[in-house]
Each structure stands twice: as C-alpha cells, then as structure tokens.
Design an enzyme around this catalytic site. Structure first.
Site, short mmCIF file in Angstrom:
data_model
loop_
_atom_site.label_atom_id
_atom_site.label_comp_id
_atom_site.label_asym_id
_atom_site.label_seq_id
_atom_site.Cartn_x
_atom_site.Cartn_y
_atom_site.Cartn_z
N ASP A 62 0.83 -1.20 0.00
CA ASP A 62 0.00 0.00 0.00
C ASP A 62 0.87 1.26 0.00
OD1 ASP A 62 -2.78 1.05 0.38
OD2 ASP A 62 -1.89 1.93 2.17
N GLU A 98 13.75 -15.64 0.45
CA GLU A 98 14.11 -16.75 1.37
C GLU A 98 13.09 -17.87 1.28
OE1 GLU A 98 14.07 -15.13 5.29
OE2 GLU A 98 15.62 -13.64 4.82
#
Ligand code: GLC
Length: 569
Positions: free
Chosen positions: A226, A274
């Site tokens: 956002d 990751e």
C-alpha cells in the site's frame, strides 16, 4: 498462458529454500497471473452482521476457482478502528473481529490452495492507526521522547507553534498535520487516524520485516504494498504546489516517490526470496511509468499496478500509446506489465468509461454530472470490450470484484451511508469511494441479494437483482459468462498471457488490432470508433476464426463500435 499449476502448486509448508533465487530467474508465477481483488468487507458475509468476512470468502472460493482466476488479493483484514476501511491498522498480526480470527485466515489460505488459488495480502507500511500501540505510547510519552521518533512529530510554525510545520496536504483533503494537546504536530498523508511511520527509524524496518515473515510463514503467496511510493519523506524541501485532494501522487512532491523507498524494497525482496514456493510483491505506486519501472527492478518488487492504463480515456490512439509505453517501461527492467481497470479506490469502469470521468482515486464531486452522463448500456458495452482487451494483453491482469458482473458505480448513496473519509474531509465536495465498494449481489430478488443473511453495510440498489451471480449464470450472454469464457480461453490459448505483442492496426486507427503470436496466434480487435469496422477479410485480421466477442458482430461480420473480439489464426 503459461501458469503451470503442476509445477508451482502452492504448498503450505511456509518453508525456505536456498534455490529460490535460481528458480525465480526462470520466471515468476505472477508474470501472467490473473489476480482478483477481494474487498473483504463487501465480498460475502459469513456471520450475518452486514460486513463481509473471511469465512464468507471461504464459502465462495469455489465461485472464484470456477471463474478461472489464479490468485486473490485481499484488502486489509487486520485489527483496525476502520477509519479508512481497514487501511488504518492497529495490530499488524491480528485479524479484526469484524472479519474473523487468525484461525479463519489459516482456513482461508488452506482452502484457497486446495483449489489452486494463490493468496496475496495487503501490507500497509506507510502509516498505522492512531490506535496502534506505538502511536498511543508516542502520544503518552510527550515531545522529544524516543516513542515519538517512530513517527513524524514536529513543533509548529508561528509565534506559538499554531501553524503546521509545513504546507503538505493530506491526500484525503485538509492539512497533512494534526496538533496534539501538548502543542506538537504529527504527519498523516491520509486521515488524522493514520499517522505516518518514520521509515528512517530502525524499529520501523525491523518491525515490518517481522510482520512480513509472520504472514509469509502462514503460507501467503504474495504482498500488495500500500502506498509504496510514500514511505520516505524529504523534510526541508520547498513545499510543493498542491495537486488537489484526489492526487495520490501525480505531482512532484517531497513526500512521494523519493529515492530512499527503493532500499526498503530491496530489503523486502531478500526476505521474499528466502521462501519457497515463490512469494511475490506488487507495488501500489501512483507515479509515472518511467518512475514505476524503478519499483520492479530485478532486486525489488515483482509487479506494480499499471494505473496509467486505468486512467486512459476511451480512445484507441491513447490506449495504444499507454500500452506501448507500459510494455517498454517494464521490458526495460525485465518485469511483467500489469493491466488494471478498476479497484476499490476508483469509479467502477462500467460507469467511468461512459461518463468520461477520469480514473483518479476519490470519486466524483457531488456537483459533478457524471451520474447523468454514465449511460448504463454504453458503459457496460465498453466494460465488456475492455475485459477482452485487458485479458489479451501480455502480462498479468488485475480484476476487481464485481467487474465480472458488470457492476456500475453506485453514485447515489445517501450521505449518511457514506463512510469514506474523503467525503467527510472534503465537506462532501467529493463523494469518495463508497460507490465502488457496495457489497456484491449473489442471488435472490431482494437486498442483500445473498451477500449474507442480515443487511449490508452499504445499501445495494434495487436494480442489482438482475446483476446477481445467480441471475447471470442463467444467461449465456451475461457479463459473468463472458469473463468466465475469456478466462478459460486465456488459459487454453498458449499465445495469451506472457509474451509478445504485434500491432496490426495503424497508430491513429480507431480500431485497435494486435496479435499475440503463437500456434495458433490470437488476434484481438477492439473498436473504439463510431462505425462498424471490417476486420475479417479486411486488411486487419485476414482469415481468422472468431473465438469470442464482447457483443455480437454485425450479420455481415463487421465489428460494431465498443465491441472487442478475439480470433485465432
Ligand atoms: C491506498 C489504498 C486506499 C487507502 C490508502 C491509504 O491507496 O488503496 O484504499 O485509502 O492507500 O492507506
């Protein structure tokens, strides 16, 4: 299209893998995904309180799987006083009771994954709620305290500090500063209930890294960031000229699109990398295309909403220009282009495309005659054509809930029903965004049309009975049927989705014709002019076979105005 479910089916292990980077180099699942925005409060109400919720969404997942989308993006469902529809987050790790529980969220992710649907969640890093523990502590601790350093607190100007620290304005109207009883002012680019976080403070970065992992560990497939262009501010720069309250960042300002934001996304990218299976992020950044491309460089976010496309008026040369510029800008950094027509911040395009109003967030002014100009039949016809345009373009497509039903904007909500802070903060001069957030009609002849068993938090118009999902399932020519068919074709026809685009039409033609090369190739033609056009046997498509049209062609095979069609060749 090339979303290969077998290879990338979401698993729920939340595991991390050192090979993630290598796998991503081969191409991301999001490069050509169709991502459906669920405005949670207005999608489906599972407990009959009039507000949509997570279990309501779970009960309708089959609908979305059947429609043929690849992923869902959920608007914020976190604990929030709802001063801005949940974009004012009081606790980033909790589900608001209005929407359910964390357990409901886990159920949702599992149920979506079972159906092959990926889940993208909204992250709101620019500001939190004034009810967030950090802000409450900052207010209590007083001027000069370390608690205040996590936000932007400043003394005022003027003899007694009675003037705001500078002239920055709030996107929602009025000044961007609010003064506390102890005399200090704090910055909020949006509502006063949404204090901006200070992203130069190490606590803020550390907290968000942890919040991201909290949700990624729960198995979410992606993040929608956002106000991605707002996190870093340059204080001390000259005050900008106000671009108007509906300006989410068009003008050059010291509080939007500052270079420092990119360091944050590089850090976030390394967190996302990751994880396996792949996790992606999409930026909400209201900046020009050349600047937008910077958010999706290889070590930053994966996608960015293409608001230039959303803002393009119904004109073939203008679409062509936007499409070319979008493809060029994103190709320059190796990122997929996205295509978006509507979301929870703008006037629904089934009204916008006929009313001639822009795609700026904020809604029409209450004195605007857009309602009168929003010819319902014309708007719907254009919206149907726009769907075939959007789904034929190379890259990833974002759909907003209800566009598959051809829902129009609700312009005439009573003032007392309106909840968007834009309405109140502009003293009603702007209607705000409630008109595109009215709960979905699912079935039946009376409100709430199967949205839930109670009422609906915004009133639904009486004429929505015939727009309900059930009513449209009955009609082979319904907008729902058009979207469903087009989404199936987009999956089945290998030429669509990611790949190349070749123009067949001239740059100034009123009919857009382009080919997506493949075996078979797919030609998309969209008539934005005022006369029926020859496309088959004319110079444009030559000998293609029609696979889908947004409305019927003429008996002699011409493409009528405001109609789009796909051909294979
Ligand atoms: C984004 C959201 C919008 C919200 C604003 C502030 O633009 O899409 O709905 O009001 O950010 O968080």
């Amino acid at each position: 299209m090339s979303l290969r479910r077998e290879a990338t089916e979401p698993d729920h292990d939340g595991g991390r893998s050192p090979s993630a980077r290598a796998r991503q180099a081969q191409g991301s699942w999001a490069r050509d995904a169709v991502i459906y925005e669920v405005y949670v409060r207005s999608f489906a109400d599972g407990d009959g309180d009039g507000d949509g919720d997570l279990l309501g969404l779970v009960s309708r997942l089959e609908y979305l799987a059947d429609l043929g989308v690849d992923a869902l993006w959920l608007t914020p469902f976190y604990r929030s006083p709802m001063a801005d529809g949940g974009y004012d987050v009081a606790d980033y790790r909790a589900v608001d009771p209005l929407f359910g529980t964390l357990e409901d969220f886990d159920k949702l992710v599992a149920a979506a994954h079972e159906r092959g649907l990926r889940v993208v969640i909204d992250v709101v890093p620019n500001h939190c709620s004034s009810e967030h523990a950090w802000f409450r502590a900052a207010v209590a601790a007083g001027p000069g305290s370390p608690e205040r350093a996590r936000f932007h607190f400043r003394p005022g100007r003027g003899e007694t500090g009675e003037l705001p620290p500078n002239d920055w304005w709030s996107v929602f109207g009025g000044p961007a500063w609010t003064r506390l009883a102890d005399g200090e002012w704090y910055l909020h680019l949006f509502a006063p209930e949404q204090p901006d976080l200070n992203w130069t403070h190490p606590d803020v970065a550390a907290e968000f890294a942890d919040v991201l992992r909290f949700w990624l560990d729960r198995g979410v497939d992606g993040l929608r960031v956002d106000v991605a262009h707002g996190l870093i501010k340059t204080f001390g720069a000259p005050d900008p000229v106000e671009g108007g309250v509906t300006d989410f960042g068009g003008a050059e300002t010291p509080f939007f699109d500052q270079d420092g934001v990119h360091r944050i996304y590089r850090d976030w990218r390394s967190i996302l990398d990751e994880y396996a299976p792949e996790r992606v992020a999409v930026a909400e950044a209201w900046v020009p295309l050349d600047r937008l491309a910077r958010y999706v460089r290889p070590d930053e976010l994966h996608q960015a909403f293409n608001f230039e496309f959303l803002r393009t008026p119904w004109s073939a040369p203008e679409y062509r220009q936007t499409i070319d510029a979008s493809l060029r800008a994103m190709a320059g950094v190796g990122a997929p282009t996205t295509w978006v027509m509507s979301n929870h911040d703008v006037i629904r395009h089934a009204s916008r495309l006929a009313a001639g109003v822009g795609g700026e967030p904020g809604g029409v002014g209450s004195s605007d005659d857009a309602t009168a100009r929003a010819d319902r039949a014309l708007g719907l016809r254009r919206a149907r054509a726009a769907a075939l345009l959007l789904l034929a373009l190379p890259g990833s497509a974002y759909l907003y809930q209800g566009e598959e039903l051809g829902l129009p904007e609700v312009f005439d909500l009573p003032p007392e029903a309106r909840q968007d802070p834009i309405f109140a903060r502009t003293g009603g001069a702007l209607a705000g965004r409630d008109g595109c957030r009215v709960p979905l009609p699912w079935s039946g002849s009376d409100p709430p049309y199967g949205f839930g068993t109670g009422s609906s938090w915004l009133p639904q118009p009486p004429e929505w009975a015939e727009l309900s999902v059930d009513a449209q399932r009955e009609r082979p020519d319904s907008t729902w049927a058009l979207y469903r068919r087009a989404l199936r074709l987009r999956r089945d026809l290998g030429a669509l989705g990611d790949g190349e685009l070749r123009w067949h039409s001239e740059p100034d033609s009123a009919v857009l014709v382009f080919e997506r090369p493949g075996a078979p190739g797919v030609v998309c033609a969209v008539n934005l002019g005022s006369e029926a056009a020859a496309i088959i046997d004319g110079s444009l498509v030559m000998d293609g076979s029609l696979v889908i049209a947004s409305d019927p062609l003429t008996p002699d095979g011409l493409l009528p105005p405001d109609v789009a069609a796909w051909f294979t060749r």
